[in-house]
Write an enzyme that holds these catalytic residues in place. Sequence first.
Site, mmCIF file in Angstrom:
data_model
loop_
_atom_site.group_PDB
_atom_site.id
_atom_site.type_symbol
_atom_site.label_atom_id
_atom_site.label_comp_id
_atom_site.label_asym_id
_atom_site.label_seq_id
_atom_site.Cartn_x
_atom_site.Cartn_y
_atom_site.Cartn_z
ATOM 1 N N ARG A 35 0.830 -1.192 0.020
ATOM 2 C CA ARG A 35 -0.025 -0.048 -0.307
ATOM 3 C C ARG A 35 0.855 1.273 0.004
ATOM 4 O O ARG A 35 1.732 1.225 0.956
ATOM 5 C CB ARG A 35 -0.950 0.060 1.162
ATOM 6 C CG ARG A 35 -1.736 1.144 1.473
ATOM 7 C CD ARG A 35 -2.540 1.265 2.684
ATOM 8 N NE ARG A 35 -3.168 2.299 2.988
ATOM 9 C CZ ARG A 35 -3.008 2.970 4.202
ATOM 10 N NH1 ARG A 35 -2.092 2.347 5.259
ATOM 11 N NH2 ARG A 35 -3.864 3.924 4.593
ATOM 12 N N ARG A 76 -11.359 19.915 9.232
ATOM 13 C CA ARG A 76 -10.631 20.423 10.416
ATOM 14 C C ARG A 76 -11.173 21.736 10.924
ATOM 15 O O ARG A 76 -11.676 22.657 9.848
ATOM 16 C CB ARG A 76 -9.322 20.499 10.002
ATOM 17 C CG ARG A 76 -8.653 19.175 9.538
ATOM 18 C CD ARG A 76 -7.191 19.354 9.401
ATOM 19 N NE ARG A 76 -6.506 18.144 8.770
ATOM 20 C CZ ARG A 76 -6.228 17.141 9.682
ATOM 21 N NH1 ARG A 76 -6.212 17.024 10.943
ATOM 22 N NH2 ARG A 76 -5.632 16.057 9.136
ATOM 23 N N LYS A 217 -13.084 2.589 0.420
ATOM 24 C CA LYS A 217 -12.774 2.425 1.811
ATOM 25 C C LYS A 217 -14.104 2.771 2.621
ATOM 26 O O LYS A 217 -14.805 3.724 2.621
ATOM 27 C CB LYS A 217 -11.828 3.268 2.479
ATOM 28 C CG LYS A 217 -10.506 2.895 1.645
ATOM 29 C CD LYS A 217 -9.334 4.063 2.011
ATOM 30 C CE LYS A 217 -8.816 4.160 3.502
ATOM 31 N NZ LYS A 217 -8.015 5.065 3.737
ATOM 32 N N THR A 275 -6.697 -1.463 10.006
ATOM 33 C CA THR A 275 -6.492 -0.548 11.114
ATOM 34 C C THR A 275 -6.287 -1.298 12.518
ATOM 35 O O THR A 275 -7.212 -2.044 12.932
ATOM 36 C CB THR A 275 -7.782 0.257 11.392
ATOM 37 O OG1 THR A 275 -8.148 0.769 10.154
ATOM 38 C CG2 THR A 275 -7.463 1.510 12.242
#
Length: 471
Positions: A35, A76, A217, A275
């Site tokens: 990856r 953000r 994803k 993860t």
Amino acid sequence: MNRARHTRIVATLGPASRSPEQVLALAQAGVDVFRLNFSHGSHDDHACSLKAVRDAEKATGRPLGVLADLQGPKLRLGVFAEGAIAVSAGHKMRFDLLPEAGDATRVQMPHPEIFAALRAGMSLLIDDGRVRLKVLDATPDYADVEVISGSALSTRKGVAVPDCIIPVSALTPKDREDLNFALRLGVDWVALSFVQKAEDMAELRRIVDGRAACLAKIEKPQALQSLEAILDYCDGVMVARGDLGVEMHPEDVPVAQKQILRAARQRGVPAIVATQMLESMTTAPAPTRAEASDVANAVYEGADALMLSAETAAGAYPLEAVQIMSRIMERVERDPMWAGLMDAEHAGMEIEDVDALVAAARKASDATSTACMVVYTTTGSTARRMSRERPLQPVLALTPNIDTARRLALVWGLEPRLGRQPESLEGLTDDAVEAAMQNGLAQSGQRILVLAGTPFGAPGAANLLRLARAG
């Protein structure tokens, strides 16, 4: 370089692992797909990494896949004048579009698309859920919020909105630049972050236009609500548990993982579980027992591949992380219970004749005299259909297309190799037997099942099942 396991390993390259020597060692230890994380590193870094993978592929004689993982939009907060503020439950303040530095009463949130979606009563999560807020009032220009839990807000921390779809493209200008670069580089898979709806994947597929396989994803709760529609546009899917765990309750994430894996299995779409698989090995030479169980459970669930992130990209023990993950996989796959679980669920028959033939081949492979199956495939479709049936015997996927071979490196149970396109039935059988023996999957006298299609080279035209004997 055959694997002693059916489940595949994806490893992230980074400062700890991108040198040619390290990439080769990781491939020899068991990595099937590498990856490239475009959230970090320069284009030059990724170009060097891909070259190292291609060199390792030549050295090992085994096709290796390369996955380009796009960063996706990053929502953000703005800047605080003092860098951070202390908060506690009940603290009220305003998020707005004004560029001035923030304080305890207000701060910029430079995303009008968030304000357009917010409604009173919705939740906001800051800094991976460390601070939880409730929206008291919302307009197109600001939102008044109240702190539910948490102790500090600081500059540029990430914002998540779990209660609605944010009207923003999953492909940012940076992603589009990175995607064009990755496609020019020749990656095999492209992973799209922040997928919320099927249209996000449809847009990626239009841009990629067959130059790589496309992977979604699943890291937003909204994606779970549109999972079947998203899978219509997917060649693969990733259970991104870290981001899912921010926007979902912890007890819901394992259920979501099983839901995604089950849906992908029914479609014959390879699925990656990602993860924190061996997170402690970022700094420790061995995993915790809980992490070993987590890896094992994903194998028991029939995941196509498991992914290592920081463990190999920036950790102190990248090689050891791959080795222990491979060992856990191999141990689980020796468990008779695992074999029973793989045989317990099969996808429903579709209208194509190839599905019936693939199911027959999988059933015939149960005979103890069968050493392996050889599947001829041009686009990889027939090989993926065979993988969906979860045969316990090795499956040698022969293709004349190196791109197909590399993409199949991600798929459960397949040993992809380059092979010439057969020109006759006799040549087909002879080549299959020779390839099986050369790759150590069959010995003289053992039975080999050969699955192919006529006319030769026609995509998805598997209509021929032959029995051959090695030697």
